[in-house]
Design an enzyme around this catalytic site. Structure first.
Site, short mmCIF file in Angstrom:
data_model
loop_
_atom_site.label_atom_id
_atom_site.label_comp_id
_atom_site.label_asym_id
_atom_site.label_seq_id
_atom_site.Cartn_x
_atom_site.Cartn_y
_atom_site.Cartn_z
N LYS A 116 -12.32 22.94 29.36
CA LYS A 116 -12.75 23.72 28.19
C LYS A 116 -12.18 23.20 26.88
CE LYS A 116 -13.68 27.72 31.05
NZ LYS A 116 -13.36 29.13 31.39
N GLY A 165 -12.83 34.44 34.69
CA GLY A 165 -11.87 35.28 33.99
C GLY A 165 -10.42 35.02 34.35
N GLU A 200 -7.77 30.31 21.39
CA GLU A 200 -8.85 30.57 20.46
C GLU A 200 -8.61 31.89 19.73
OE1 GLU A 200 -12.65 28.50 22.71
OE2 GLU A 200 -12.35 30.66 22.87
N LYS A 201 -9.18 32.02 18.56
CA LYS A 201 -9.20 33.30 17.85
C LYS A 201 -9.97 34.30 18.71
CE LYS A 201 -8.91 36.14 14.27
NZ LYS A 201 -7.61 36.70 13.84
N ILE A 203 -12.46 37.02 19.18
CA ILE A 203 -13.60 37.56 18.44
C ILE A 203 -13.74 39.04 18.79
CG2 ILE A 203 -16.08 37.35 18.00
CD1 ILE A 203 -14.41 34.94 17.11
N HIS A 208 -21.47 38.41 24.78
CA HIS A 208 -21.45 37.15 25.55
C HIS A 208 -22.91 36.79 25.83
CE1 HIS A 208 -19.78 34.81 29.28
NE2 HIS A 208 -20.79 34.17 28.70
N ARG A 292 -23.94 23.67 35.88
CA ARG A 292 -24.45 24.04 37.21
C ARG A 292 -25.47 25.16 37.04
NH1 ARG A 292 -22.05 28.96 37.37
NH2 ARG A 292 -19.91 29.15 36.56
N VAL A 295 -25.24 32.23 38.50
CA VAL A 295 -25.57 33.37 39.36
C VAL A 295 -26.79 34.10 38.81
CG1 VAL A 295 -24.75 35.63 40.18
CG2 VAL A 295 -23.18 33.68 40.12
N ARG A 336 -25.52 42.87 39.87
CA ARG A 336 -24.83 42.22 40.98
C ARG A 336 -24.31 43.30 41.94
NH1 ARG A 336 -21.46 37.04 38.65
NH2 ARG A 336 -22.87 36.48 36.94
#
Length: 451
Positions: A116, A165, A200-201, A203, A208, A292, A295, A336
């Site tokens: 990342k 996560g 990162e800051k 947000i 998302h 990739r 889901v 899900r």
């Protein structure tokens, strides 16, 4: 075109890949651990090879075992699905060395976007908006403190090898940094064997939103519009929808253009997603790229009538894309269904399914690998099904989902069906007024306990 594809995965995604292969006239090889010997993908594949005991590291993550299975069955391609080895550059490279086509990104693309910190640097070069934060990895705790002061609290520390996560912590004030920094590193090492962090800051009030993209071997890419994945618990997605109720036509165009720019900058091959955080002002920032299949890919398939697994296989075989972007014609929602108890902090609930009724009807799709009498092993992810509804409008898609959830009957284990039934009646969700913080104030209602 490939003659035989080995599916290096399990569960519903293995069944999903297998079905498209059969429709394309391609032979299939299932691999399985001893815990999955009774899974449906083992039954329906043309060939099946046991690759080890239940532990993932000894089976689905064992590159030598999977390559051996491909060689003894003469498979000329491997589809990794999602999770496991799907974003492992070493695996992609080893496949190439054995003259087996890896249906996915190249090792170089995975390394560039899978890490990342590297991905963020690459996207800055490409001119894609990025969240303010560290330039690359954080060297140590002192560097973390210095960077956080420069960026400004609140900040998010993230594992560079992260996913699902894990290895992520929100830090709101400096005095909390030490404890959260140490715990994030420990979790990242346990999950990925890599404790490297970047920052990162944070947000606030974020959505998302991810853009589905496809790229061919000739440097051309297109996008297939967005998915809103903001309903999450501990950074794990619970439900997704497309189009996003937060999106405008103008924002969709800008985010789509940015995602295509990102894919073409690295000459990306295959299908993937470029994921963004969008703030309350509809400013968007690159978050990560998943090299990739996702889901939640079925909802995109439903609204644009497009088989993304088939597209993956065609791109891997050298087919060129038209370069035409695709936009939603309908509205689709995915829930899900996990083997978890939503009334007990979503605790995993493996065990034997004693009774099962799968919903049907117009606009209903269920992707699953379970059946009545199937025993869910405790060794893997708890997702056992994906329930997808599709309709002309969001309101109709929610109504279909409510009806389908009433019909979805699973006995013998606890599932997240009661959670989704409550969610579909939550006023904020129904209004489309939710962010990634939605679950922080969500509490299960006892009225749904027996549903």
């Amino acid at each position: 075109m490939f003659k035989k594809i080995l599916i290096a995965n399990r569960g519903e995604i293995a069944m999903r890949i297998l079905r498209t292969c059969k429709e394309m006239g391609i032979k299939t090889v299932a691999v399985y651990s001893t815990a999955d010997k009774d899974s449906l993908h083992v039954r329906f594949a043309d060939e099946a090879v046991c690759i080890g005991p239940p532990s993932s590291k000894d089976s689905y993550l064992s590159i030598p075992n999977i390559i051996s299975a491909a060689e003894i069955t003469n498979a000329d391609a491997i589809h990794p699905g999602y999770g496991f080895l799907s974003e492992n550059s070493n695996f992609s490279g080893i496949c190439a060395k054995h003259n087996i086509k890896f249906i996915g990104a190249s090792p170089e693309q995975i390394d560039r976007m899978g890490d990342k910190a590297n991905a963020k640097s690459t996207m800055k070069e490409a001119g894609v908006p990025c969240v303010p934060g560290s330039d690359g990895l954080i060297k140590d705790f002192d560097d973390a403190i210095t960077t956080a002061r420069e960026v400004g609290y609140p900040v998010m520390i993230k594992a560079t090898a992260g996913g699902g996560g894990k290895g992520m912590r929100a830090v709101w004030k400096e005095e909390d940094m030490r404890e959260l920094w140490d715990s994030a590193i420990q979790e990242a090492i346990a999950a990925f064997g890599n404790g490297a962090m970047y920052m990162e800051k944070l947000i606030e009030e974020p959505r998302h939103i991810e853009i589905q993209i496809a790229g061919d071997q000739y440097g051309k890419a297109c996008h297939l519009s967005e998915r809103d994945c903001s309903v999450q618990r501990r950074n794990q997605k619970l439900t997704e929808e497309t189009p996003s109720p937060f999106m405008t036509d103008e924002l969709r165009e800008r985010m789509g253009d940015a995602a295509v720019k990102a894919a073409e900058y690295i000459a990306y091959e295959g299908v993937g997603t470029v994921e963004f955080l969008v703030d309350k002002n509809r400013d968007f920032y690159f978050m990560e790229m998943n090299t990739r299949i996702q889901v939640e890919h079925p909802i995109t398939e439903q609204v644009i009538d497009y088989d993304l697994i088939r597209e993956q296989i065609m791109l891997a075989a050298g087919t060129a894309i038209t370069g035409i972007n695709h936009y939603p014609k309908l509205h689709s929602i995915e829930c899900r269904i996990n083997a978890e108890d939503p009334f007990n902090n979503f605790r995993p609930s493996p065990g034997k399914i004693t009774e099962l009724n799968i919903p049907g009807g117009h606009g209903i799709r269920v992707d699953t690998h379970v059946y009545s009498g199937y025993t869910i092993p405790s060794n893997y992810d708890s997702m056992i099904a994906k329930l997808i509804t599709t309709a002309q409008t969001r309101e109709e898609a929610i109504a279909k989902m409510k009806r389908a959830l009433e019909e979805f009957y699973i006995e013998g284990i606890k599932t997240t069906i009661p959670f989704h039934r409550q969610l579909m009646e939550d006023p904020a969700y129904v209004e489309g007024n939710y962010t990634t913080k939605f679950m922080e104030d969500f509490e299960m209602d006892a009225r749904y306990a027996n549903q």
